[in-house]
Every structure is written in C-alpha cells, then in structure tokens.
Scaffold this active site. Structure first.
Site, mmCIF file in Angstrom:
data_model
loop_
_atom_site.group_PDB
_atom_site.id
_atom_site.type_symbol
_atom_site.label_atom_id
_atom_site.label_comp_id
_atom_site.label_asym_id
_atom_site.label_seq_id
_atom_site.Cartn_x
_atom_site.Cartn_y
_atom_site.Cartn_z
ATOM 1 N N HIS A 100 0.551 -1.045 -0.038
ATOM 2 C CA HIS A 100 0.141 0.582 0.028
ATOM 3 C C HIS A 100 1.159 0.842 -0.451
ATOM 4 C CE1 HIS A 100 -3.499 -2.290 0.406
ATOM 5 N NE2 HIS A 100 -3.087 -2.731 1.587
ATOM 6 N N HIS A 126 7.830 6.805 4.331
ATOM 7 C CA HIS A 126 7.387 6.653 3.953
ATOM 8 C C HIS A 126 6.325 7.283 2.878
ATOM 9 C CE1 HIS A 126 5.351 5.568 7.117
ATOM 10 N NE2 HIS A 126 4.192 6.072 6.888
ATOM 11 N N HIS A 128 2.521 9.089 1.491
ATOM 12 C CA HIS A 128 0.890 8.368 1.299
ATOM 13 C C HIS A 128 0.419 9.382 0.187
ATOM 14 C CE1 HIS A 128 -0.049 6.315 5.387
ATOM 15 N NE2 HIS A 128 0.966 7.162 5.309
ATOM 16 N N HIS A 145 5.984 11.074 5.665
ATOM 17 C CA HIS A 145 6.258 10.345 6.864
ATOM 18 C C HIS A 145 7.544 10.034 6.878
ATOM 19 C CE1 HIS A 145 1.395 9.982 7.771
ATOM 20 N NE2 HIS A 145 2.052 10.725 7.603
ATOM 21 N N THR A 214 -0.697 6.240 11.310
ATOM 22 C CA THR A 214 -1.770 5.943 10.518
ATOM 23 C C THR A 214 -1.870 4.631 10.200
ATOM 24 O OG1 THR A 214 -0.623 6.904 8.774
ATOM 25 C CG2 THR A 214 -1.187 8.749 10.831
ATOM 26 N N THR A 215 -1.209 3.678 10.498
ATOM 27 C CA THR A 215 -1.320 2.177 10.000
ATOM 28 C C THR A 215 -1.557 1.876 10.779
ATOM 29 O OG1 THR A 215 1.094 2.004 9.487
ATOM 30 C CG2 THR A 215 -0.510 2.645 7.766
#
Length: 275
Positions: A100, A126, A128, A145, A214-215
């Site tokens: 993802h 990573h 988003h 992030h 947030t994951t």
C-alpha cells in the site's frame, strides 16, 4: 535432575524474551500490508482495521488517533516548543514496496531528532497520496512521514505535505527504483546512501500534537510534528508513488480521525511574532 533444571531454565529464558519482544513487535508499523486496505467499502477498509486482529483494536477504539484536521480555530500559537532539532547523517538505505506504500528504510545510523530531551532515531520514511492530514479541511497531493523511534520504543513522526509543482529532489533520486518496484511487492532493494538532510522542510514553523501511527496497529502516544510549509512534487512523481498501491482504492490515506480532547500547537519563532 540436571536435565530438568536445564529444561526449565530454557523455558523460562524463552518466555522472558517473548514477554519483551511481543509488545515491542505489536507497536511497530506492519511491513506486509496485504491484510488491510484503504477501500472504504471493503471488509478490511479503514473502518474495520480494529477488527482484523485483536492487537489492532486501537485503530477503532483509540481516542488519540491520527491523522487529524489541522484546524486553525483550535491551534495554540507558541514559541516555547523550540525549533525542530534534527541531527541527521547519510546512511545506506533500502526501498521496499509494502503493498500500500513505498518505504525507504535506513540500514545504518541515519541520525535522530530531539524532542523534550528524548532522542528519537530515524528509522524509515514513506509516502501517502493524497495527504492524510488536512489543513482547515483541505487535502494536498502527497504526505511524507519520517518515522523515528526512541530506545524505549516511543515514536515521533515528522510529516511534510506536498502539492503539484516543481519535482521533489528525493523522489527524483529514487525514481528508477520506484518504477522497478511498482510491480514487485515485498522485495527490498538497496538504493545506496541516502542523506536525510537532503529532505527539505523549508519552514521553521510546525504543528505539534499527540496522536498515533496511521496504519495498523495504530499505536498511540506518537509525537507528531507537521511542517507548516507545503512543498511541491511533480504530477509524474505522484503517479509513480500511486503505482505502489495494489488495492482497489485510489488512495492510501487514512481518513481524518476525531480530535477529541487534545491540544494542537503551532510553533512560531519569536522573530515571526515580531514581524
């Protein structure tokens, strides 16, 4: 009798190690993200993350979840937080397609940041798309992030938001690797030495609040530092990042979470206030 003592000693040591290792593992971001998705209509979408595994329950029941809307109405402006103290250095890194998102992981010591007297070491970054945090309800195109961790397992994340414009230099450097890995999930590729100091922030002002990953597992008590300045990426770079997402959703951004009874501060140096 000696054999029994050895056997019991071995079991005790194993249980001792597991008791410390398991809580530490549960607080980490997951590297294999195939078990959850960002599709709001899916059985494993954001509204159901907390139901997938018992150790992910915080995703549905936590009261300090991220991301949030950085609403100006609730912001407390202050100069007391101090400038973001970054002490980064070049180190070898790898790139991993987690299904993802794309994650850049530093293999060597890439430096740290200091917050409230605690040293948080830079582990990985990573992306988003679009941004997970919003500013007065507005989303931008990309959110980066930088994930840091202290020696006692606490997290601090520095977030940078981007809109369409001039290409981002880090993404330009990684472009060949990103394109190759877009169709290859779970393979970790060495990308050489990456200097985190090359990631431009462009502003001394930042938002600060306490939130979560947030994951999954959505671990809470994460110190969030969201850079105030919105930087730029090219449209092609956004497309390359999007190629990493293998679910049916068009985004890999978690919806904004309830603010609840938290504080949100905006650090502004004294010289800004005197202008």
């Amino acid at each position: 009798m000696d054999n029994k003592r050895i056997w019991f000693s071995s079991i005790f040591i194993a249980l001792f190690i597991i008791s410390f290792a398991v809580p530490f593992a549960l607080c980490q971001e997951v590297d294999d993200e195939h078990e959850f998705s960002y599709d709001m209509n899916s059985h494993n979408g954001p509204d159901h993350w907390g139901e997938i595994h018992p150790e992910w329950s915080m995703c549905n029941h936590g009261d300090m979840q991220s991301p949030i809307d950085l609403t100006h109405e609730r912001v407390q402006t202050t100069s007391k937080l101090g400038k973001l103290d970054r002490d980064y250095k070049p180190a070898n890194a790898t790139l991993l397609n987690r299904g993802h998102d794309m994650m850049l992981r530093w293999i060597g010591e890439a430096g740290h940041i200091h917050i409230n007297g605690t040293e948080y070491h830079l582990n990985q970054l990573h992306w988003h798309t679009p941004t997970e945090h919003t500013v007065n309800g507005r989303r931008f195109n990309v959110e980066l992030h930088l994930v840091h961790e202290s020696t006692d397992g606490r997290f601090a994340v520095v977030g940078i938001m981007y809109k369409i414009g001039r290409p981002d230099s880090l993404l330009s450097t990684l472009d060949p690797y990103l394109k190759v890995l877009a169709s290859t999930k779970g393979v970790e590729t060495n990308v050489g030495i990456i200097n985190p100091r090359d990631i431009k922030i462009g502003s001394r002002k930042y938002y600060r609040y306490i939130g979560s990953l947030t994951t999954p597992p959505c671990t809470q008590n994460v110190i969030w530092t969201m850079v105030n300045k919105v930087r730029t990426v090219s449209r092609e770079q956004v497309y390359v990042i999007r190629e990493a997402v293998h679910d049916e959703a068009e985004v890999n951004a978690r919806p904004v979470q309830a603010f609840n009874n938290r504080w949100l501060k905006l650090y502004r140096p004294d010289d800004y206030q005197n202008n």
